[in-house]
Design an enzyme around this catalytic site. Structure first.
Site, PDB file in Angstrom:
ATOM      1  N   SER A 161       5.348  -0.455  -8.231  1.00  0.00           N
ATOM      2  CA  SER A 161       5.338  -0.128  -9.732  1.00  0.00           C
ATOM      3  C   SER A 161       4.576  -1.612  -9.977  1.00  0.00           C
ATOM      4  CB  SER A 161       6.580   0.112 -10.369  1.00  0.00           C
ATOM      5  OG  SER A 161       7.695  -0.621  -9.422  1.00  0.00           O
ATOM      6  N   HIS A 210       8.210  -9.693  -7.960  1.00  0.00           N
ATOM      7  CA  HIS A 210       9.512 -10.023  -8.450  1.00  0.00           C
ATOM      8  C   HIS A 210       9.773 -11.603  -8.386  1.00  0.00           C
ATOM      9  CE1 HIS A 210      11.132  -5.731  -8.374  1.00  0.00           C
ATOM     10  NE2 HIS A 210      10.327  -5.619  -7.291  1.00  0.00           N
ATOM     11  N   VAL A 250      -1.953   3.797  14.793  1.00  0.00           N
ATOM     12  CA  VAL A 250      -1.567   2.804  15.864  1.00  0.00           C
ATOM     13  C   VAL A 250      -0.642   3.270  16.606  1.00  0.00           C
ATOM     14  CG1 VAL A 250      -0.672   0.638  16.085  1.00  0.00           C
ATOM     15  CG2 VAL A 250      -2.270   0.701  14.235  1.00  0.00           C
ATOM     16  N   THR A 274       0.790  -1.329   0.009  1.00  0.00           N
ATOM     17  CA  THR A 274       0.004  -0.128   0.089  1.00  0.00           C
ATOM     18  C   THR A 274       0.893   1.346  -0.074  1.00  0.00           C
ATOM     19  OG1 THR A 274      -0.235   0.183   2.419  1.00  0.00           O
ATOM     20  CG2 THR A 274      -2.102  -0.851   1.208  1.00  0.00           C
ATOM     21  N   ILE A 333       5.389  -4.875  -9.988  1.00  0.00           N
ATOM     22  CA  ILE A 333       6.072  -5.904 -10.161  1.00  0.00           C
ATOM     23  C   ILE A 333       6.017  -7.013  -9.059  1.00  0.00           C
ATOM     24  CG2 ILE A 333       8.519  -6.791 -10.925  1.00  0.00           C
ATOM     25  CD1 ILE A 333       9.113  -3.955 -11.508  1.00  0.00           C
TER      26      ILE A 333
HETATM   27  C1  LIG Z   1       8.484   3.756  -5.187  1.00  0.00           C
HETATM   28  C2  LIG Z   1       8.095   2.231  -4.674  1.00  0.00           C
HETATM   29  C3  LIG Z   1       8.072   1.323  -5.572  1.00  0.00           C
HETATM   30  C4  LIG Z   1       8.030  -0.076  -5.120  1.00  0.00           C
HETATM   31  N1  LIG Z   1       7.774  -1.035  -6.106  1.00  0.00           N
HETATM   32  C5  LIG Z   1       7.464  -2.355  -5.770  1.00  0.00           C
HETATM   33  C6  LIG Z   1       7.226  -3.505  -6.983  1.00  0.00           C
HETATM   34  O1  LIG Z   1       7.017  -3.130  -7.972  1.00  0.00           O
HETATM   35  N2  LIG Z   1       7.088  -4.803  -6.333  1.00  0.00           N
HETATM   36  C7  LIG Z   1       7.581  -5.005  -5.143  1.00  0.00           C
HETATM   37  O2  LIG Z   1       6.988  -6.012  -4.622  1.00  0.00           O
HETATM   38  N3  LIG Z   1       7.473  -4.037  -4.122  1.00  0.00           N
HETATM   39  C8  LIG Z   1       7.846  -2.775  -4.514  1.00  0.00           C
HETATM   40  N4  LIG Z   1       8.194  -1.736  -3.617  1.00  0.00           N
HETATM   41  C9  LIG Z   1       8.237  -2.275  -1.893  1.00  0.00           C
HETATM   42  C10 LIG Z   1       6.719  -2.165  -1.538  1.00  0.00           C
HETATM   43  O3  LIG Z   1       6.267  -0.955  -1.516  1.00  0.00           O
HETATM   44  C11 LIG Z   1       7.111  -2.680  -0.043  1.00  0.00           C
HETATM   45  O4  LIG Z   1       7.850  -3.772   0.118  1.00  0.00           O
HETATM   46  C12 LIG Z   1       5.520  -3.160   0.520  1.00  0.00           C
HETATM   47  O5  LIG Z   1       4.789  -1.888   0.426  1.00  0.00           O
HETATM   48  C13 LIG Z   1       5.740  -3.200   2.105  1.00  0.00           C
HETATM   49  O6  LIG Z   1       4.580  -3.549   2.342  1.00  0.00           O
HETATM   50  P1  LIG Z   1       4.138  -3.600   3.818  1.00  0.00           P
HETATM   51  O7  LIG Z   1       2.501  -3.890   4.349  1.00  0.00           O
HETATM   52  O8  LIG Z   1       4.976  -4.471   4.637  1.00  0.00           O
HETATM   53  O9  LIG Z   1       4.029  -2.160   4.242  1.00  0.00           O
HETATM   54  P2  LIG Z   1       3.559  -0.842   3.916  1.00  0.00           P
HETATM   55  O10 LIG Z   1       3.220  -0.984   2.358  1.00  0.00           O
HETATM   56  O11 LIG Z   1       4.559   0.449   4.151  1.00  0.00           O
HETATM   57  O12 LIG Z   1       2.201  -0.409   4.482  1.00  0.00           O
HETATM   58  C14 LIG Z   1       2.366  -0.013   5.855  1.00  0.00           C
HETATM   59  C15 LIG Z   1       1.090   0.938   6.012  1.00  0.00           C
HETATM   60  O13 LIG Z   1       0.907   1.219   7.449  1.00  0.00           O
HETATM   61  C16 LIG Z   1       0.706   2.758   7.548  1.00  0.00           C
HETATM   62  N5  LIG Z   1       0.988   2.874   8.885  1.00  0.00           N
HETATM   63  C17 LIG Z   1       2.062   3.458   9.145  1.00  0.00           C
HETATM   64  N6  LIG Z   1       2.165   3.845  10.357  1.00  0.00           N
HETATM   65  C18 LIG Z   1       0.829   3.708  10.735  1.00  0.00           C
HETATM   66  C19 LIG Z   1       0.343   4.059  12.197  1.00  0.00           C
HETATM   67  N7  LIG Z   1       0.954   4.215  13.491  1.00  0.00           N
HETATM   68  N8  LIG Z   1      -1.052   3.823  12.351  1.00  0.00           N
HETATM   69  C20 LIG Z   1      -1.683   3.193  11.314  1.00  0.00           C
HETATM   70  N9  LIG Z   1      -0.956   3.035   9.663  1.00  0.00           N
HETATM   71  C21 LIG Z   1       0.172   3.318   9.828  1.00  0.00           C
HETATM   72  C22 LIG Z   1       1.250   3.335   6.229  1.00  0.00           C
HETATM   73  O14 LIG Z   1       0.342   4.471   5.986  1.00  0.00           O
HETATM   74  C23 LIG Z   1       1.080   2.266   5.352  1.00  0.00           C
HETATM   75  O15 LIG Z   1      -0.188   2.338   4.428  1.00  0.00           O
HETATM   76  C24 LIG Z   1       8.211  -0.552  -4.073  1.00  0.00           C
HETATM   77  C25 LIG Z   1       8.394   0.448  -3.014  1.00  0.00           C
HETATM   78  C26 LIG Z   1       8.509   1.941  -3.389  1.00  0.00           C
HETATM   79  C27 LIG Z   1       8.732   2.797  -2.447  1.00  0.00           C
END
Ligand SMILES: Cc1cc2nc3c(=O)[nH]c(=O)nc-3n(C[C@H](O)[C@H](O)[C@H](O)COP(=O)(O)OP(=O)(O)OC[C@H]3O[C@@H](n4cnc5c(N)ncnc54)[C@H](O)[C@@H]3O)c2cc1C
Length: 271
Positions: A5, A9, A132, A1, A7
């Protein structure tokens, strides 16, 4: 979230031993069946990492080795001829490529929404507008029961707070009621004092006046208190917790089996 992009991987560039390296290939292999169940849209189009000189060809070999350590299958280094036969549109200066037929792509929004919908279908309650503030393992049994206690702070959008504030403000009727009661109280007190001190007024009339004063004064004070307490309020502190829980209705005909009968829930319905 957070950022994406789109992908999916294959897992050849993740640092061996890292959590990503552990789960990337396994996750990659789940996407086709996950898409059949949740229908978010997935293409297994494969990927090519291009090399333009000998130094970069060396990097391709390192990536290949990493991939093998991470358990990634089907990796292959293509020479120039193989590369252009497979994909004639790549940059004409490319001399080699690392190919992974298992890399793919998704629309990240559709994917994240599909996961959220499916979680709700399985009984998860979505609670939006929360920050949170703490996460703690529930103590108790030796290893706990796997539960966590989540501390959170409600966060309400400006428009919501504003609508609550408007709802609490005195309207025309309340203002008019307040003014008339205040006016009649003032008049009654003025008349009452006059009548109470007037020796020509008999005792019963004096008592009637006194009762009227007390009743109107109470009403007047009540109106003033009500008026003073009608200012802006932060809604969240007043709303029962249950009412802040958003539930998404199960799609009509949905059976969780992913058999294709269920219809998608729109983002608007979800929020
Ligand atoms: C530009 C970019 C391109 C990328 N492209 C790819 C790709 O093509 N393929 C791929 O596999 N990965 C990609 N990644 C990596 C991918 O975004 C992350 O690995 C992934 O989003 C991690 O998921 P997550 O759910 O662990 O954390 P996050 O996606 O970071 O989700 C954490 C969520 O928690 C919320 N949050 C944070 N703190 C709090 C709080 N205190 N209270 C409530 N909510 C909170 C945040 O707003 C966020 O929505 C990319 C990253 C970036 C920056």
């Amino acid at each position: 979230t957070k950022g994406n992009s789109g992908i999916v991987h294959a897992g050849y560039d993740d640092k061996p031993g890292s959590v990503r390296a552990k789960y990337c290939w396994r996750g990659n292999q789940m996407f086709a069946s996950l898409d059949r169940e949740l229908r978010f849209g997935y293409q297994r189009n494969g990927s090519l990492v291009l090399a333009f000189n000998d130094h970069e060809v060396k990097t391709l070999r390192e990536l290949l080795k990493r991939g093998e350590i991470n358990g990634v299958e089907n990796l292959q280094i293509l020479n120039r001829e193989e590369l252009f036969e497979l994909e004639p549109s790549v940059h004409p200066d490319a001399i080699a490529a690392l190919r992974s037929p298992d890399a793919g792509n998704v629309i990240p929004y559709e994917y994240a929404i599909a996961l959220a919908e499916n979680a709700v279908d399985n009984g998860v309650e979505v609670r939006i507008r929360r920050e949170v503030t703490s996460i703690q393992k529930v103590r108790g049994k030796k290893d706990g029961d796997g539960s966590f206690e989540i501390g959170m702070r409600h966060w309400e959008p400006e428009e919501y707070v504003e609508s609550q504030r408007r709802g609490k403000q005195p309207n025309v009727v309340r203002r008019a009621t307040f003014c008339s009661i205040a006016l009649s109280t003032t008049v009654a007190i003025g008349m009452g004092i006059y009548m109470l001190l007037d020796p020509k007024v008999d005792a019963k009339a004096k008592m009637d006046t006194l009762y009227t004063i007390v009743a109107l004064a109470c009403a007047g004070f009540g109106a003033v208190y009500n008026y003073l307490n009608s200012g802006p309020k932060i809604a969240s502190s007043k709303i029962p917790f249950d009412q802040l829980v958003e539930r998404v209705p199960r799609p009509e005909g949905g059976d969780n089996s992913g058999g294709g009968a269920s219809k998608k829930v729109s983002v608007e319905e979800m929020l």
